[in-house]
Design a protein around this motif. Structure first.
Motif, PDB file in Angstrom:
ATOM      1  N   ALA A 228       0.865  -1.189   0.000  1.00 31.41           N
ATOM      2  CA  ALA A 228       0.000   0.000   0.000  1.00 31.41           C
ATOM      3  C   ALA A 228       0.891   1.225   0.000  1.00 31.41           C
ATOM      4  O   ALA A 228       1.559   1.523   0.990  1.00 31.41           O
TER       5      ALA A 228
ATOM      6  N   GLY B 142      -4.056   5.205  -2.062  1.00 35.14           N
ATOM      7  CA  GLY B 142      -5.457   4.814  -1.926  1.00 35.14           C
ATOM      8  C   GLY B 142      -6.334   5.231  -3.082  1.00 35.14           C
ATOM      9  O   GLY B 142      -7.530   4.931  -3.088  1.00 35.14           O
TER      10      GLY B 142
ATOM     11  N   LYS C 227      -5.767   5.358   1.812  1.00 39.55           N
ATOM     12  CA  LYS C 227      -5.494   3.921   1.803  1.00 39.55           C
ATOM     13  C   LYS C 227      -6.566   3.131   2.555  1.00 39.55           C
ATOM     14  O   LYS C 227      -6.805   1.964   2.261  1.00 39.55           O
ATOM     15  N   GLY C 228      -7.223   3.784   3.511  1.00 44.33           N
ATOM     16  CA  GLY C 228      -8.261   3.110   4.275  1.00 44.33           C
ATOM     17  C   GLY C 228      -9.457   2.736   3.428  1.00 44.33           C
ATOM     18  O   GLY C 228      -9.973   1.611   3.507  1.00 44.33           O
TER      19      GLY C 228
ATOM     20  N   LEU D  74      -8.451  -0.074   1.119  1.00 48.14           N
ATOM     21  CA  LEU D  74      -8.408  -1.340   1.855  1.00 48.14           C
ATOM     22  C   LEU D  74      -9.820  -1.864   2.098  1.00 48.14           C
ATOM     23  O   LEU D  74     -10.088  -3.069   1.900  1.00 48.14           O
TER      24      LEU D  74
ATOM     25  N   MET E 250      -5.823   3.619   6.747  1.00 44.25           N
ATOM     26  CA  MET E 250      -5.642   2.189   6.481  1.00 44.25           C
ATOM     27  C   MET E 250      -5.478   1.420   7.783  1.00 44.25           C
ATOM     28  O   MET E 250      -6.056   0.337   7.959  1.00 44.25           O
TER      29      MET E 250
END
Length: 266
Positions: free
Chosen positions: A46, A72, A195-196, A199, A225
């Motif tokens: 990531a 992300g 990135k969260g 994910l 994330m």
């Protein structure tokens, strides 16, 4: 200690986290990822890096991983982009107008398959060509009109970025996410590009619960994330502000802390 049946997805930041200070991939990484795959565990690098760069870096095991690219903005799995969160054309042009007025800040437009720059400044061109696998010179205004832009990357010629561009741009780019992504880089994107969310999308596609995921990071662009993961960890060398949110730690990237934790899982 985590039992193998508990973890089905592991996401890790690269620079400052999985990669040591030399930025050379530890020898054990690919064999460990193959072992994870054999046990039914998906690994996902990531990073703020572009998708082509990450695909090239992980080419020997590309069929065994997922990828979170562009901090992300892109989620990739089984040979295709399965999640994307681009920046609208109007926002890209507004950001370019602001960035171009600032001294020592140099914009680059990151699209899914290629990155574009139009500056003549040699140090910026050199570092950009080292950082991006697919990069071309083109009019950024024309790119903004014709291409889907994931994010605007900004090279800071007066680092550290956290003390220069990372302070200058946020108040001037209200409504956009301005995030320091390295010593001399920052990213500008839509507010919910992180990135969260990438994910979360990958976990949904893979039918994996949050509690079955683990994540590693070292800086604030990893926070979402880590919060979206059931088992978040920061490296010992992580930014102090991130450690205030995430208390679980692994040894530093210089000590291959992520590798150590994966071995523990296996």
């Amino acid at each position: 200690m985590y039992h193998i049946t508990m973890i089905k997805f592991i996401a890790s930041d690269l620079d400052g986290t999985l990669l040591p200070p030399s930025k050379i991939m530890p020898e054990e990484t690919f064999p460990l990822i193959e072992k994870l795959y054999s046990r039914g565990i998906i690994f996902a690098p990531a990073s703020g890096r572009q998708l082509p760069n990450l695909k090239k870096l992980f080419e020997p095991i590309l069929d065994k991983i997922a990828i979170i690219a562009e901090n992300g903005g892109i989620g990739w799995y089984k040979g295709e982009v399965v999640y994307s969160n681009p920046t609208p054309k109007e926002s890209v042009k507004r950001a370019l107008e602001v960035i171009r007025k600032e001294k020592d800040l140099y914009p680059l437009l990151s699209c899914a398959d290629c990155a574009y720059y139009d500056s003549d400044f040699a140090p910026f061109i050199e570092i950009s060509q080292k950082s991006y696998s697919n990069i071309k010179r083109a009019s950024l205004d024309e790119v903004a009109d014709s291409e889907t832009v994931i994010k605007i990357s900004v090279w800071d010629g007066k680092p550290p970025c956290a003390e220069h561009g990372g302070i200058i741009l946020p108040p001037k780019l209200q409504g956009l996410r301005v995030m320091v992504s390295g010593y001399d880089w920052l990213d500008v994107s839509v507010l919910n590009a992180n990135k969260g969310n990438a994910l979360k999308a990958l976990l949904k596609i893979c039918k994996i619960e949050k509690g079955e995921s683990m994540a590693f990071g070292d800086h604030m662009n990893d926070l979402e994330m880590l919060l979206e993961s059931g088992h978040p960890f920061v490296t010992a060398n992580a930014f102090s502000g991130l450690k205030e949110h995430i208390k679980n730690t692994v040894p530093s990237n210089a000590e291959n802390g992520v590798i150590q934790k994966i071995k523990e899982i296996l």
